[in-house]
Design an enzyme around this catalytic site. Structure first.
Site, PDB file in Angstrom:
ATOM      1  N   ARG A  51       2.587 -17.282   6.759  1.00  0.00           N
ATOM      2  CA  ARG A  51       3.241 -17.123   5.461  1.00  0.00           C
ATOM      3  C   ARG A  51       3.770 -15.696   5.349  1.00  0.00           C
ATOM      4  O   ARG A  51       3.172 -14.832   4.703  1.00  0.00           O
ATOM      5  CB  ARG A  51       2.258 -17.475   4.350  1.00  0.00           C
ATOM      6  N   ASP A  53       5.831 -12.294   4.506  1.00  0.00           N
ATOM      7  CA  ASP A  53       6.143 -11.671   3.222  1.00  0.00           C
ATOM      8  C   ASP A  53       7.645 -11.563   2.995  1.00  0.00           C
ATOM      9  O   ASP A  53       8.450 -11.738   3.923  1.00  0.00           O
ATOM     10  CB  ASP A  53       5.538 -10.264   3.166  1.00  0.00           C
ATOM     11  N   TYR A 111       3.919 -10.196  17.044  1.00  0.00           N
ATOM     12  CA  TYR A 111       4.839  -9.571  16.095  1.00  0.00           C
ATOM     13  C   TYR A 111       5.483  -8.347  16.728  1.00  0.00           C
ATOM     14  O   TYR A 111       4.928  -7.739  17.650  1.00  0.00           O
ATOM     15  CB  TYR A 111       4.103  -9.101  14.837  1.00  0.00           C
ATOM     16  N   ARG A 198       1.940  -4.191   9.341  1.00  0.00           N
ATOM     17  CA  ARG A 198       2.710  -3.144   8.671  1.00  0.00           C
ATOM     18  C   ARG A 198       1.864  -1.895   8.408  1.00  0.00           C
ATOM     19  O   ARG A 198       2.373  -0.777   8.463  1.00  0.00           O
ATOM     20  CB  ARG A 198       3.309  -3.688   7.373  1.00  0.00           C
TER      21      ARG A 198
END
Length: 254
Positions: A51, A53, A111, A198
């Site tokens: 999910r 952002d 990622y 992040r």
């Protein structure tokens, strides 16, 4: 007869309030539900593996849905792509086992966070990277990143969520690749906490700028306190590259 279909979904997250349906704006999940329902002539609700952002991109998110439509699963990607907006594309559709769930299986997620390190911004990369005008020492960033590889409690490097009681995760690899003025932080693990990638990127930026010594990463992990780490880097630099299911639950069925 009901069947379960897996989608590999890529999208530019710039214009979306993330993956998950919410009241304050349009989301990737909402768009997929709408166009799949229209295409297949029945209410469709997709379930996504990650999910992401608002503003985060994906090249290989995974989603599933159940349908009784007669259209072959492998043809759905072609038909759906003719209806979707240009910033969302299905890379593959296939029928999978009816008990395959993209979030409840063992996964390996990869990622990438992109940092543009140069004197002035590049307008063509503003939606897909973080701009940093100050010099960054990539070798020090690599040294700091090495402390994160393996199984650790990443409580300091995540945003608190009440429903998450286990903050231990395993990072299989964390590489920093420099290509001209672009730094790619590529991270692969068995799962990630909220904002974890992040926050790692923001913390490594502090190391690269000289604000933290690389060895301080050990103290950050030991603190188990979000305040010990760096800022949460902006979403536009982050892309979900792919999700793998090493136990093979996502393999097509015939």
């Amino acid at each position: 007869m009901m069947k379960r279909v897996k989608l590999i979904v890529s999208y530019d997250g710039t214009n979306y309030c993330g993956w998950q349906i919410q009241p304050n704006g349009i989301t990737v999940e909402e768009v997929l539900n709408q166009h799949l329902s229209e295409l297949l002539g029945e209410p469709i609700r997709v379930t996504g593996a990650s999910r992401t952002d608002a503003g985060v991109h994906a090249m290989g998110n995974v989603a599933v849905f159940d349908t009784s439509a007669r259209m072959p699963a492998e043809k759905i990607s072609y038909a759906l792509n003719t209806r979707l907006p240009q910033d969302i594309r299905i890379q593959e559709s296939a029928q999978v086992s009816p008990d395959f769930h993209p979030r409840f299986c063992r996964t390996v997620k990869t990622y990438e966070y992109r940092i543009l390190n140069r004197r002035f911004p590049d307008p063509c990369q503003r939606l897909y990277s973080l701009f940093a005008y100050y010099p960054l020492d990539v070798e020090k960033m690599r040294e700091a990143a090495s402390y994160l590889v393996g199984e650790h409690d990443f409580k300091s490097l995540s945003t608190y969520k009440a429903e998450v009681d286990n903050t231990v995760r395993t990072i299989y690899s964390l590489d920093l690749i420099k290509e001209g003025d672009l730094i790619r932080m590529r991270i692969c693990g068995n799962g990630f906490l909220y904002n974890m990638v992040r926050i790692i990127a923001g913390t490594l930026l502090r190391v690269g700028s000289g604000y933290y010594e690389p060895s301080y990463m050990k103290e950050i992990l030991a603190a188990k306190n979000r305040q010990a780490a760096g800022e949460t880097a902006p979403p536009q630099g982050l892309t979900l590259l792919h999700i793998q299911y090493p136990d093979g639950e996502d393999q097509p069925v015939t």
